[in-house]
Enzyme design. Structure first.
Site, PDB file in Angstrom:
ATOM      1  N   GLU A   1       1.013  -1.382  -0.070  1.00 24.27           N
ATOM      2  CA  GLU A   1       0.126   0.090   0.075  1.00 24.27           C
ATOM      3  C   GLU A   1       0.819   1.323  -0.316  1.00 24.27           C
ATOM      4  OE1 GLU A   1      -3.621   0.277   2.179  1.00 24.27           O
ATOM      5  OE2 GLU A   1      -3.937  -2.015   2.181  1.00 24.27           O
TER       6      GLU A   1
ATOM      7  N   HIS B   1      -5.174   1.820   0.737  1.00 22.48           N
ATOM      8  CA  HIS B   1      -4.854   2.631  -0.457  1.00 22.48           C
ATOM      9  C   HIS B   1      -4.377   1.805  -1.500  1.00 22.48           C
ATOM     10  CE1 HIS B   1      -3.366   4.089   3.627  1.00 22.48           C
ATOM     11  NE2 HIS B   1      -3.407   5.089   3.071  1.00 22.48           N
TER      12      HIS B   1
ATOM     13  N   LYS C   1     -10.318   5.348   6.629  1.00 24.24           N
ATOM     14  CA  LYS C   1      -9.609   6.271   5.668  1.00 24.24           C
ATOM     15  C   LYS C   1      -9.369   5.314   4.404  1.00 24.24           C
ATOM     16  CE  LYS C   1      -4.938   7.778   4.861  1.00 24.24           C
ATOM     17  NZ  LYS C   1      -3.282   7.931   5.461  1.00 24.24           N
TER      18      LYS C   1
END
Length: 260
Positions: A90, A148, A175
């Site tokens: 990530e 991510h 997130k």
């Protein structure tokens, strides 16, 4: 008119509940450099600090990491600290340690209660993720569940589904960061952030990365992202802008959006 959900530490809103919160990363490779970087960053008065421990050359030595986490706490001037090991899958730095060692590191840092948040990737082993969640809960530390994608931007529906999964997994903050291949992808990320805030109770942190993605760092809060990341001394991800530039843009946008 509030655009974002507030983030709390110790029963109070971080930075008095301002929006968005500005977080600056620490990415130095050794103790001396990290403390010097911390001093330079704190002088710029961020609302949050993220220690990217995957940049630290001593990450394999838990005793050194815990001691340095304590030193950061003592020298951060009360600014809340996020502890993050970003994996290479990530976008993180290679560390040479196993996922079992990463879990032990998180548990040791949580035991000290010298950080306010820990960031754990949803792509981690499910048992490891839950172990980090439990360690954070025992210490009164908040868990940021993160995802991510450095290759592309998932669909808006997929991003929203990830936010929902993070809430169901027991995170305190959700997130998502993604790489846009075209400027349209920035709109996808922003739309997903807006919808995610309608579907989950947690504060959301979201951003597009790279040059196009820098736009989301400037006004993503208007779509519900509670935190934006800015360069204090060195960037930890592509598209981060200097904290001084970010503040100037935020001031203009917040004036324009203020009720009249």
């Amino acid at each position: 008119m509030r655009m974002t959900k507030t983030i709390e530490v110790g029963g109070g809103n971080v930075a008095g509940g301002k929006e968005p919160l500005i977080c600056t990363p620490l990415v130095a490779i050794d103790e001396r450099s990290l403390l010097r970087e911390l001093a330079a960053v704190c002088a710029k008065q961020p609302d949050l600090i993220e220690w990217r421990v995957d940049f630290f050359s001593g990450i394999a030595d838990t005793v050194r990491v815990v001691a340095l986490a304590r030193a950061l706490r003592e020298n951060a001037g009360g600014v809340p600290i996020i502890f993050t090991r970003r994996s290479t899958r990530e976008g993180g730095e290679p560390t040479g340690i196993s996922e079992e060692q990463v879990l032990a590191l998180y548990e040791a840092v949580c035991e000290t209660s010298c950080v306010d948040f820990v960031d754990c990737e949803m792509s981690s082993d499910a048992l490891h993720f839950q172990a980090v969640r439990q360690a954070a809960q025992r210490a009164g530390i908040q868990l940021i569940a993160s995802f991510h994608d450095f290759q592309q931007t998932p669909s808006a529906a997929d991003i929203v589904a990830r936010f929902v999964a993070m809430e169901r997994a027991g995170a305190d903050i959700a997130k998502v960061a993604a790489m846009p291949r075209a400027i349209d992808d920035v709109l996808t990320l922003l739309a997903a952030t807006l919808e995610g805030n309608r579907q989950i109770r947690l504060p959301i942190i979201s951003m597009s990365m790279g040059p196009y993605g820098s736009l989301s760092r400037l006004f993503g809060w208007a779509f519900g992202s509670s935190v934006t990341f800015a360069v204090g001394e060195q960037a930890s991800a592509p598209g981060q802008v200097p904290i001084e530039d970010l503040r100037a843009v935020l001031e203009i946008l917040q004036r324009a959006l203020a009720p009249r």
